[in-house]
Design a protein around this motif. Structure first.
Motif, mmCIF file in Angstrom:
data_model
loop_
_atom_site.group_PDB
_atom_site.id
_atom_site.type_symbol
_atom_site.label_atom_id
_atom_site.label_comp_id
_atom_site.label_asym_id
_atom_site.label_seq_id
_atom_site.Cartn_x
_atom_site.Cartn_y
_atom_site.Cartn_z
ATOM 1 N N GLN A 15 48.926 51.506 36.804
ATOM 2 C CA GLN A 15 48.686 51.962 35.427
ATOM 3 C C GLN A 15 48.108 50.849 34.555
ATOM 4 O O GLN A 15 47.556 51.110 33.499
ATOM 5 N N THR A 16 48.299 49.607 34.989
ATOM 6 C CA THR A 16 47.845 48.467 34.186
ATOM 7 C C THR A 16 47.060 47.500 35.064
ATOM 8 O O THR A 16 47.180 47.521 36.296
ATOM 9 N N ILE A 17 46.278 46.644 34.413
ATOM 10 C CA ILE A 17 45.541 45.601 35.140
ATOM 11 C C ILE A 17 46.514 44.667 35.845
ATOM 12 O O ILE A 17 46.267 44.244 36.979
ATOM 13 N N GLU A 18 47.652 44.375 35.174
ATOM 14 C CA GLU A 18 48.647 43.477 35.772
ATOM 15 C C GLU A 18 49.163 44.067 37.087
ATOM 16 O O GLU A 18 49.256 43.378 38.100
ATOM 17 N N ALA A 19 49.522 45.360 37.038
ATOM 18 C CA ALA A 19 50.031 46.017 38.247
ATOM 19 C C ALA A 19 48.954 46.065 39.324
ATOM 20 O O ALA A 19 49.230 45.875 40.509
ATOM 21 N N ALA A 20 47.709 46.290 38.905
ATOM 22 C CA ALA A 20 46.592 46.330 39.865
ATOM 23 C C ALA A 20 46.413 44.963 40.517
ATOM 24 O O ALA A 20 46.172 44.849 41.721
ATOM 25 N N SER A 21 46.563 43.903 39.711
ATOM 26 C CA SER A 21 46.406 42.540 40.215
ATOM 27 C C SER A 21 47.466 42.212 41.256
ATOM 28 O O SER A 21 47.178 41.646 42.307
ATOM 29 N N ILE A 22 48.706 42.599 40.953
ATOM 30 C CA ILE A 22 49.805 42.346 41.905
ATOM 31 C C ILE A 22 49.561 43.132 43.189
ATOM 32 O O ILE A 22 49.671 42.603 44.292
ATOM 33 N N ALA A 23 49.170 44.392 43.039
ATOM 34 C CA ALA A 23 48.936 45.235 44.214
ATOM 35 C C ALA A 23 47.773 44.702 45.046
ATOM 36 O O ALA A 23 47.821 44.688 46.274
ATOM 37 N N ALA A 24 46.718 44.220 44.357
ATOM 38 C CA ALA A 24 45.529 43.751 45.072
ATOM 39 C C ALA A 24 45.786 42.453 45.825
ATOM 40 O O ALA A 24 45.083 42.132 46.776
ATOM 41 N N ALA A 25 46.808 41.684 45.378
ATOM 42 C CA ALA A 25 47.111 40.418 46.036
ATOM 43 C C ALA A 25 47.963 40.618 47.288
ATOM 44 O O ALA A 25 48.206 39.679 48.036
ATOM 45 N N GLN A 26 48.440 41.864 47.514
ATOM 46 C CA GLN A 26 49.215 42.136 48.726
ATOM 47 C C GLN A 26 48.301 42.054 49.946
ATOM 48 O O GLN A 26 47.089 42.215 49.846
ATOM 49 N N VAL A 39 33.064 34.302 42.605
ATOM 50 C CA VAL A 39 34.154 33.329 42.582
ATOM 51 C C VAL A 39 35.532 33.961 42.370
ATOM 52 O O VAL A 39 36.524 33.240 42.284
ATOM 53 N N LEU A 40 35.615 35.276 42.292
ATOM 54 C CA LEU A 40 36.909 35.909 42.020
ATOM 55 C C LEU A 40 37.922 35.584 43.119
ATOM 56 O O LEU A 40 37.596 35.616 44.305
ATOM 57 N N GLY A 41 39.160 35.295 42.689
ATOM 58 C CA GLY A 41 40.226 34.995 43.646
ATOM 59 C C GLY A 41 41.005 36.257 43.999
ATOM 60 O O GLY A 41 40.729 37.348 43.510
ATOM 61 N N LEU A 55 40.437 46.221 46.015
ATOM 62 C CA LEU A 55 40.291 46.893 44.735
ATOM 63 C C LEU A 55 39.125 47.865 44.796
ATOM 64 O O LEU A 55 38.088 47.563 45.390
ATOM 65 N N LYS A 56 39.303 49.014 44.161
ATOM 66 C CA LYS A 56 38.213 49.974 44.060
ATOM 67 C C LYS A 56 37.992 50.354 42.599
ATOM 68 O O LYS A 56 38.944 50.646 41.886
ATOM 69 N N ALA A 57 36.730 50.320 42.174
ATOM 70 C CA ALA A 57 36.401 50.846 40.841
ATOM 71 C C ALA A 57 35.689 52.178 41.079
ATOM 72 O O ALA A 57 36.316 53.165 41.444
ATOM 73 N N GLY A 58 34.353 52.222 40.926
ATOM 74 C CA GLY A 58 33.620 53.453 41.241
ATOM 75 C C GLY A 58 33.703 53.773 42.729
ATOM 76 O O GLY A 58 33.700 54.923 43.139
ATOM 77 N N GLY A 59 33.733 52.717 43.540
ATOM 78 C CA GLY A 59 33.913 52.889 44.976
ATOM 79 C C GLY A 59 32.635 53.076 45.762
ATOM 80 O O GLY A 59 32.670 53.244 46.975
ATOM 81 N N THR A 102 29.253 36.505 29.716
ATOM 82 C CA THR A 102 30.475 35.933 30.281
ATOM 83 C C THR A 102 31.228 37.036 31.013
ATOM 84 O O THR A 102 31.356 38.145 30.505
ATOM 85 N N VAL A 103 31.692 36.716 32.221
ATOM 86 C CA VAL A 103 32.529 37.656 32.961
ATOM 87 C C VAL A 103 33.977 37.325 32.632
ATOM 88 O O VAL A 103 34.444 36.219 32.895
ATOM 89 N N VAL A 104 34.671 38.278 32.031
ATOM 90 C CA VAL A 104 36.064 38.051 31.630
ATOM 91 C C VAL A 104 36.969 38.700 32.665
ATOM 92 O O VAL A 104 36.793 39.876 33.002
ATOM 93 N N THR A 105 37.914 37.921 33.197
ATOM 94 C CA THR A 105 38.854 38.479 34.174
ATOM 95 C C THR A 105 40.267 38.435 33.583
ATOM 96 O O THR A 105 40.473 37.966 32.461
ATOM 97 N N ASN A 106 41.221 38.916 34.355
ATOM 98 C CA ASN A 106 42.609 38.867 33.902
ATOM 99 C C ASN A 106 43.150 37.433 33.875
ATOM 100 O O ASN A 106 44.241 37.197 33.408
ATOM 101 N N ARG A 107 42.354 36.477 34.346
ATOM 102 C CA ARG A 107 42.824 35.093 34.379
ATOM 103 C C ARG A 107 41.979 34.110 33.583
ATOM 104 O O ARG A 107 42.450 33.065 33.159
ATOM 105 N N ARG A 108 40.669 34.389 33.445
ATOM 106 C CA ARG A 108 39.787 33.371 32.858
ATOM 107 C C ARG A 108 38.473 33.980 32.401
ATOM 108 O O ARG A 108 38.221 35.161 32.600
#
Lengths: 215, 327
Positions: free
Chosen positions: B10-21, B197-199, B26-30, B171-177
């Motif tokens: 539901q949130t970017i934070e939750a998506a980030s945690i899930a994607a790091a598993q 460069v995305l981690g 990650l899928k957007a348009g896909g 500028t590309v803005v991410t959840n971290r930088r």
């Protein structure tokens, strides 16, 4: 089909030049990932409780019921998450109007509207269409009465083998939804994602022009 | 396509945690991801669906005092139809792929897409970018491949929006930088196994275009085998800042000639302080490809690229692109 040719494999490998894999640190990628995995594991355990509370909902991987609104009716099918919208329509709802051509979003034969937007149903997961309104070629005619776009295709004999036609008609519908009086250039742009390998384009463009005057 | 579990954060934070598993993507348009999965190049156990994140900001183009904030899930069709997006970006988005694809493909996914090289896209070829030892394009069928920095891996940057974003100083803005668009893409000299460069678990939330970009005169030009559906054979984006009739600063970015949107600094410097004339544009375009190293089958991209760049320079300056004195 040039776009698809690009993603096809060439059989010419030749005596290709060997290269070294570069990494900024000299670490191999796998070694780096393993290192991160160990360190990451510690943090994972520490925050597991907090995370469980906010764990996102999931579907699958097993088959599960998915309800899609197609042509105004809710239809529930039992599918795996990997099933595309196209396969759900054709194989699980018996709506075989949308066709599978390239299965890569390059030919337009599978075109349907999702919440009014023209999409390649082969490049959308069925589960991504949950909560949206899907319109397929089967949803255009009212009983035996054809949609004006379909009438125009008949009138102009705008098809030969007919495989691309459902997608063409849907692309035409989406175009006319947003532009009641398109120029020839706009018709070409609107149908630019649909390929007719019989080459019936001239008649298709004429049919769209006729349909534009009637819808 | 192999099966997976479909994760709906539901949130970017939750998506980030899930994607790091482990083994999550990650899928957007896909659009690009499904292509990779159908080709068996990506085999995730968990597909983390960013479209489940409800935030309206991710789907909007917002004009603020500091500039333009483009949500990462804004589609190419939205960009193409937007009157607030710089016309050079809207134009580039409007000629990408097809109406069907533009309605679904997102700007975040567009700049993070993987290369189109047919050796890379085939599971049969364990090429260098996929971790193998060989770049099959070097002596194989390299008609669509890179002209610059192509010795270890010959892929080209396929995104239509990438070059305009670099030219506009986005500028590309991410959840971290925050990452300058020019620093977002990874050249082959740094790493041939990744394009950006995305981690792990890092998610693009927005593309920011500074207010200063409004003063730029810019144009995008591309050449392809067909007018629609296909990726560009070569593209050029030119953004000019004028002081009267003279160029104060120039940004010149070529697409589909290297693994990254390829800035040609020497040309940017050569244009500075000069008026844009047909002769200046032709000279600049000539110089831009002086260091090109074409393969056996893509030498045509050099002459094609010179023409496209010359036209882009003239178009940016609002001048006629086709001269009567040939080419």
């Amino acid at each position: 089909m040039a776009s698809k040719t690009k993603s096809k494999t060439s059989s010419r490998s030749g005596s290709a030049k060997a290269v070294s894999r570069k990494g900024p640190t000299g670490l191999s990628r796998r070694g780096f990932m393993q290192g991160v995995g160990v360190a990451g594991g510690v943090a994972l355990v520490a925050t597991e409780d907090a995370r469980a509370a906010a764990a996102p909902k999931t579907r699958g991987p097993k088959r599960a019921p998915v309800t899609l609104n197609v042509n105004g009716k809710d239809r529930t099918v039992t599918i795996e998450p990997r099933v595309t919208l196209l396969r759900a329509l054709r194989n699980h709802m018996d709506l075989t109007g949308a066709k599978e051509g390239c299965d890569r979003g390059g030919c337009g034969a599978c075109s349907v509207q999702v919440d009014g937007a023209l999409v390649a149903s082969c490049m959308m997961l069925a589960v991504d269409a949950v909560g949206k309104k899907v319109l397929t070629i089967e949803g255009l005619a009212k009983g035996d009465q054809l949609h004006p776009i379909q009438e125009a295709f008949v009138k102009h004999d705008a098809l030969q083998c007919g495989f691309c036609t459902p997608g063409m008609v849907m692309a035409c519908k989406a175009l006319l939804d947003g532009n009641k009086n398109p120029t020839l250039a706009q018709i070409k742009k609107g149908l630019s994602g649909n390929i007719c390998r019989c080459g019936t384009y001239t008649r298709i463009f004429a049919a769209v022009d006729t349909a534009a005057k009637q819808v | 396509m192999r099966n997976f579990s479909y994760v709906m954060p539901q949130t970017i934070e939750a998506a980030s945690i899930a994607a790091a598993q482990k083994n999550s993507v990650l899928k957007a348009g896909g659009i690009d991801l499904l292509d990779l999965m159908k080709g068996d190049l990506v085999r995730p156990d968990h597909l983390v669906n960013l479209l489940s994140v409800g935030s309206p900001a991710l789907r909007e183009v917002a004009v603020k005092d500091d500039g333009l904030h483009i949500g990462a899930l804004v589609t190419l069709a939205q960009l193409a139809a937007s009157s607030t997006v710089p016309s050079v970006l809207a134009h580039a988005a409007s000629v990408a792929a097809t109406p069907q694809i533009r309605n679904v493909a997102t700007v975040g996914g567009n700049i993070a897409q993987r290369p189109r090289c047919w050796y890379f896209r085939s599971a049969t070829f364990n090429c260098a970018r996929k971790g193998g030892n060989t770049c099959f394009a070097q002596e194989g069928d390299n008609r669509y491949h890179a002209l610059f920095d192509n010795g270890d891996c010959a892929v080209v940057q396929a995104s239509s929006t990438a070059s305009p974003l670099v030219a506009l100083g986005a500028t590309v803005v991410t959840n971290r930088r925050r990452i300058a668009a020019g620093e977002f893409f990874v050249p082959t000299s740094v790493d041939i196994t990744k394009e950006h460069v995305l981690g792990e678990g890092e998610i693009i939330s927005e593309i920011f275009i500074p207010a200063s970009a409004r003063a730029l005169k810019a144009a995008y030009r591309e050449a392809g085998e067909r007018e629609s559906n296909d990726w560009a054979l070569v593209s050029a984006t030119v953004a000019l800042d004028f002081d009267g009739a003279l160029v104060k600063t120039a940004r010149v970015v070529l697409g589909a000639v290297a693994a990254v949107p390829y800035r040609v600094i020497s040309v940017e410097e050569a244009l500075r302080g000069k008026p844009i004339t047909a002769a200046n544009a032709a000279r600049a375009a000539e110089g831009a490809f002086a260091k090109a190293k074409p393969f056996a089958l893509n030498t045509y991209k050099v002459s094609l690229g010179k023409t496209i760049l010359k036209r882009a320079i003239l178009a940016a300056a609002g001048q006629p692109e086709l001269s009567t004195a040939g080419g």
